[in-house]
Design a protein around this motif. Structure first.
Motif, PDB file in Angstrom:
ATOM      1  N   THR A  57       6.836  31.075  -3.976  1.00 13.54           N
ATOM      2  CA  THR A  57       6.042  31.948  -4.847  1.00 13.54           C
ATOM      3  C   THR A  57       5.496  31.258  -6.098  1.00 13.54           C
ATOM      4  O   THR A  57       4.488  31.672  -6.645  1.00 13.54           O
ATOM      5  CB  THR A  57       6.872  33.174  -5.269  1.00 13.54           C
ATOM      6  OG1 THR A  57       8.102  32.735  -5.851  1.00 13.54           O
ATOM      7  CG2 THR A  57       7.169  34.055  -4.065  1.00 13.54           C
ATOM      8  N   SER A 107      12.353  33.889   2.290  1.00 15.02           N
ATOM      9  CA  SER A 107      12.211  33.665   0.845  1.00 15.02           C
ATOM     10  C   SER A 107      11.718  34.916   0.133  1.00 15.02           C
ATOM     11  O   SER A 107      11.065  35.774   0.729  1.00 15.02           O
ATOM     12  CB  SER A 107      11.234  32.505   0.591  1.00 15.02           C
ATOM     13  OG  SER A 107       9.953  32.801   1.112  1.00 15.02           O
ATOM     14  N   LYS A 108      12.029  34.987  -1.135  1.00 17.90           N
ATOM     15  CA  LYS A 108      11.585  36.110  -1.947  1.00 17.90           C
ATOM     16  C   LYS A 108      10.084  35.988  -2.213  1.00 17.90           C
ATOM     17  O   LYS A 108       9.538  34.912  -2.296  1.00 17.90           O
ATOM     18  CB  LYS A 108      12.339  36.125  -3.277  1.00 17.90           C
ATOM     19  CG  LYS A 108      13.833  36.381  -3.149  1.00 17.90           C
ATOM     20  CD  LYS A 108      14.493  36.383  -4.517  1.00 17.90           C
ATOM     21  CE  LYS A 108      15.996  36.630  -4.401  1.00 17.90           C
ATOM     22  NZ  LYS A 108      16.655  36.630  -5.740  1.00 17.90           N
ATOM     23  N   LYS A 131       9.636  37.391   4.931  1.00 19.45           N
ATOM     24  CA  LYS A 131      10.445  38.132   3.968  1.00 19.45           C
ATOM     25  C   LYS A 131      11.906  37.719   4.036  1.00 19.45           C
ATOM     26  O   LYS A 131      12.598  37.639   3.008  1.00 19.45           O
ATOM     27  CB  LYS A 131      10.311  39.635   4.238  1.00 19.45           C
ATOM     28  CG  LYS A 131      10.646  40.516   3.047  1.00 19.45           C
ATOM     29  CD  LYS A 131       9.628  40.340   1.930  1.00 19.45           C
ATOM     30  CE  LYS A 131       9.922  41.265   0.755  1.00 19.45           C
ATOM     31  NZ  LYS A 131       8.991  41.047  -0.375  1.00 19.45           N
TER      32      LYS A 131
END
Length: 210
Positions: A83, A55-56, A52
């Motif tokens: 993502t 990176s998103k 977390k």
């Protein structure tokens, strides 16, 4: 129109020896996966936090896979890629894949990204030992290119397996099939224990990581 991968299965419990192995294997799956969840819970929390922070996106990553006899289920892993890793469609992961995050590279090398699959094992969707489950798209593709590839669906897929400890990510689908078929034909509790011990070595050495 895609190739149907529904599979009736040919590996059946036909004698007392197989029956004992079948229930012993499931008992081992339940015991060790439950123990694995309890022992690795602090580690899973730490891994989740660092994912977390880097990176998103979600901590966990779920993806549809093909299980025994063609039954589909969602595999659970720690997210190791950005993502939008498949914004251009499904891709076979490569060595030094640019989509893999820094944290993702480490948890793949150490196989920590696979820990959440203890829940898949506990639910009965997977076993600790068996052929790695493939995505429906790749299962169809490989079955068209390599006749007999769907024979891997005769047994429950595993968190680790004979192909993983003998070739890791670097082997071709055909080589993976050959190793998986060896496991299916020679499966036994002793072989499962051997694979578990070899997996521990892979975890500590990072062999075959991608």
């Amino acid at each position: 129109m895609g190739l149907s991968i529904e599979h009736t299965g040919t590996v059946l419990v036909t004698n007392r020896t197989n029956l004992i192995y079948f229930y012993s294997k499931r008992s081992m799956d339940i015991l060790l996966s439950a123990l694995g969840i309890l022992l690795t819970l602090p580690l899973m929390i730490i891994v989740g936090i660092v994912i977390k922070l880097e990176s998103k996106g979600p901590i966990f990553y779920t993806q549809e896979r093909v299980g025994r006899f063609g039954r589909r289920f969602n595999i659970i892993k720690f997210r190791s890629m950005v993502t939008d890793a498949e914004k251009d469609g499904a891709q076979w992961a490569q060595k030094n894949d640019s989509r893999i995050t820094k944290v993702g590279k480490f948890i793949r090398k150490t196989r920590l990204d696979e820990i959440p699959q203890f829940f898949n094992v506990l639910k009965g969707e997977m076993s600790l030992i068996g052929p790695r489950p493939e995505r429906p798209l790749f299962t169809e593709k490989f079955e068209q290119e390599i006749p007999g590839f769907a024979r891997r669906l005769d047994v429950k897929p595993g968190l680790t397996g004979w192909a993983q400890v003998n070739g890791g990510y670097e082997i071709t689908p055909k080589e993976k099939l050959d190793l998986d078929l060896i496991y299916i034909e020679k499966s036994s509790m002793l072989l499962d224990i051997r694979i578990l011990l070899m997996t521990i070595k892979v975890v500590f050495t990072g062999e075959g990581a991608r």
